[in-house]
Design a protein around this motif. Structure first.
Motif, PDB file in Angstrom:
ATOM      1  N   SER A  30     -68.769 -27.254  43.461  1.00  0.00           N
ATOM      2  CA  SER A  30     -68.194 -26.248  44.355  1.00  0.00           C
ATOM      3  C   SER A  30     -68.893 -24.897  44.252  1.00  0.00           C
ATOM      4  O   SER A  30     -68.606 -23.997  45.036  1.00  0.00           O
ATOM      5  CB  SER A  30     -66.703 -26.082  44.054  1.00  0.00           C
ATOM      6  OG  SER A  30     -66.523 -25.636  42.724  1.00  0.00           O
ATOM      7  N   SER A  70     -69.204 -31.428  56.258  1.00  0.00           N
ATOM      8  CA  SER A  70     -68.003 -31.127  55.479  1.00  0.00           C
ATOM      9  C   SER A  70     -68.266 -31.478  54.019  1.00  0.00           C
ATOM     10  O   SER A  70     -69.263 -32.132  53.695  1.00  0.00           O
ATOM     11  CB  SER A  70     -66.801 -31.903  56.011  1.00  0.00           C
ATOM     12  OG  SER A  70     -67.019 -33.306  55.915  1.00  0.00           O
ATOM     13  N   ARG A  71     -67.365 -31.033  53.158  1.00  0.00           N
ATOM     14  CA  ARG A  71     -67.528 -31.345  51.742  1.00  0.00           C
ATOM     15  C   ARG A  71     -66.176 -31.601  51.103  1.00  0.00           C
ATOM     16  O   ARG A  71     -65.152 -31.049  51.529  1.00  0.00           O
ATOM     17  CB  ARG A  71     -68.251 -30.211  51.018  1.00  0.00           C
ATOM     18  CG  ARG A  71     -67.518 -28.894  50.974  1.00  0.00           C
ATOM     19  CD  ARG A  71     -68.434 -27.768  50.454  1.00  0.00           C
ATOM     20  NE  ARG A  71     -68.883 -28.013  49.088  1.00  0.00           N
ATOM     21  CZ  ARG A  71     -69.967 -27.468  48.557  1.00  0.00           C
ATOM     22  NH1 ARG A  71     -70.733 -26.654  49.266  1.00  0.00           N
ATOM     23  NH2 ARG A  71     -70.300 -27.723  47.299  1.00  0.00           N
ATOM     24  N   ASP A  72     -66.191 -32.450  50.091  1.00  0.00           N
ATOM     25  CA  ASP A  72     -65.020 -32.730  49.284  1.00  0.00           C
ATOM     26  C   ASP A  72     -65.404 -32.378  47.851  1.00  0.00           C
ATOM     27  O   ASP A  72     -66.076 -33.170  47.173  1.00  0.00           O
ATOM     28  CB  ASP A  72     -64.624 -34.205  49.414  1.00  0.00           C
ATOM     29  CG  ASP A  72     -63.340 -34.533  48.678  1.00  0.00           C
ATOM     30  OD1 ASP A  72     -62.993 -33.807  47.722  1.00  0.00           O
ATOM     31  OD2 ASP A  72     -62.683 -35.517  49.058  1.00  0.00           O
ATOM     32  N   ASN A  73     -65.009 -31.207  47.411  1.00  0.00           N
ATOM     33  CA  ASN A  73     -65.423 -30.748  46.079  1.00  0.00           C
ATOM     34  C   ASN A  73     -64.835 -31.611  44.962  1.00  0.00           C
ATOM     35  O   ASN A  73     -65.445 -31.762  43.906  1.00  0.00           O
ATOM     36  CB  ASN A  73     -65.038 -29.284  45.882  1.00  0.00           C
ATOM     37  CG  ASN A  73     -65.882 -28.350  46.737  1.00  0.00           C
ATOM     38  OD1 ASN A  73     -66.999 -28.681  47.134  1.00  0.00           O
ATOM     39  ND2 ASN A  73     -65.332 -27.182  47.036  1.00  0.00           N
ATOM     40  N   LYS A  75     -64.604 -34.738  45.000  1.00  0.00           N
ATOM     41  CA  LYS A  75     -65.447 -35.929  44.902  1.00  0.00           C
ATOM     42  C   LYS A  75     -66.924 -35.586  44.765  1.00  0.00           C
ATOM     43  O   LYS A  75     -67.773 -36.481  44.733  1.00  0.00           O
ATOM     44  CB  LYS A  75     -65.244 -36.825  46.133  1.00  0.00           C
ATOM     45  CG  LYS A  75     -63.846 -37.393  46.262  1.00  0.00           C
ATOM     46  CD  LYS A  75     -63.741 -38.310  47.487  1.00  0.00           C
ATOM     47  CE  LYS A  75     -62.346 -38.910  47.592  1.00  0.00           C
ATOM     48  NZ  LYS A  75     -62.214 -39.799  48.780  1.00  0.00           N
TER      49      LYS A  75
END
Length: 121
Positions: A30, A70-73, A75
């Motif tokens: 992140s 997009s991002r999934d911090n 994961k």
């Protein structure tokens, strides 16, 4: 050391969709911006999209209205959703890690191995 592993490429017909994923190793995902680039045969690598550590997004003109980053911090993964694909989107797509929290002016320090996207007409 950070490792980036892309997945999700493939062959799709024009007008179709694909979602690319890039999983990053390390525990500070992140803290830095991530991006997607692509390189078509005989052409230079070009910017497609980027996302800051805080989720602000940046898109190339060719991607606006069709692609979403997009991002999934949780994961440690960044995604590129590609809709309304065109034959000219055919390229190897690379995931990239920026040195800083935002992509502008910070440079890239790690690249993924690339994943092939082929769009048939």
């Amino acid at each position: 050391q950070v490792q980036l592993v892309e997945s999700g490429g493939g062959l799709v017909q024009a007008g179709g969709s694909l979602r690319l994923s890039c999983a990053a190793s390390g525990r500070t995902f992140s803290s830095y911006a991530m991006g997607w680039f692509r390189q078509a045969p005989g052409k230079e690598r070009e910017f497609v999209a980027a996302i800051s550590g805080g989720g602000n997004t940046y898109l190339a003109d060719s991607a606006k209205g069709r692609f979403t980053i997009s991002r999934d911090n949780a994961k440690s993964t960044v995604y590129l959703q590609m809709n309304s694909l065109k034959p000219e989107d055919t390229a190897v797509y690379y995931c990239a890690k920026y040195r800083g929290f935002i992509p502008t002016g910070t440079g890239i320090d790690y690249w993924g191995q690339g994943t092939q996207v082929t769009v048939s007409s």
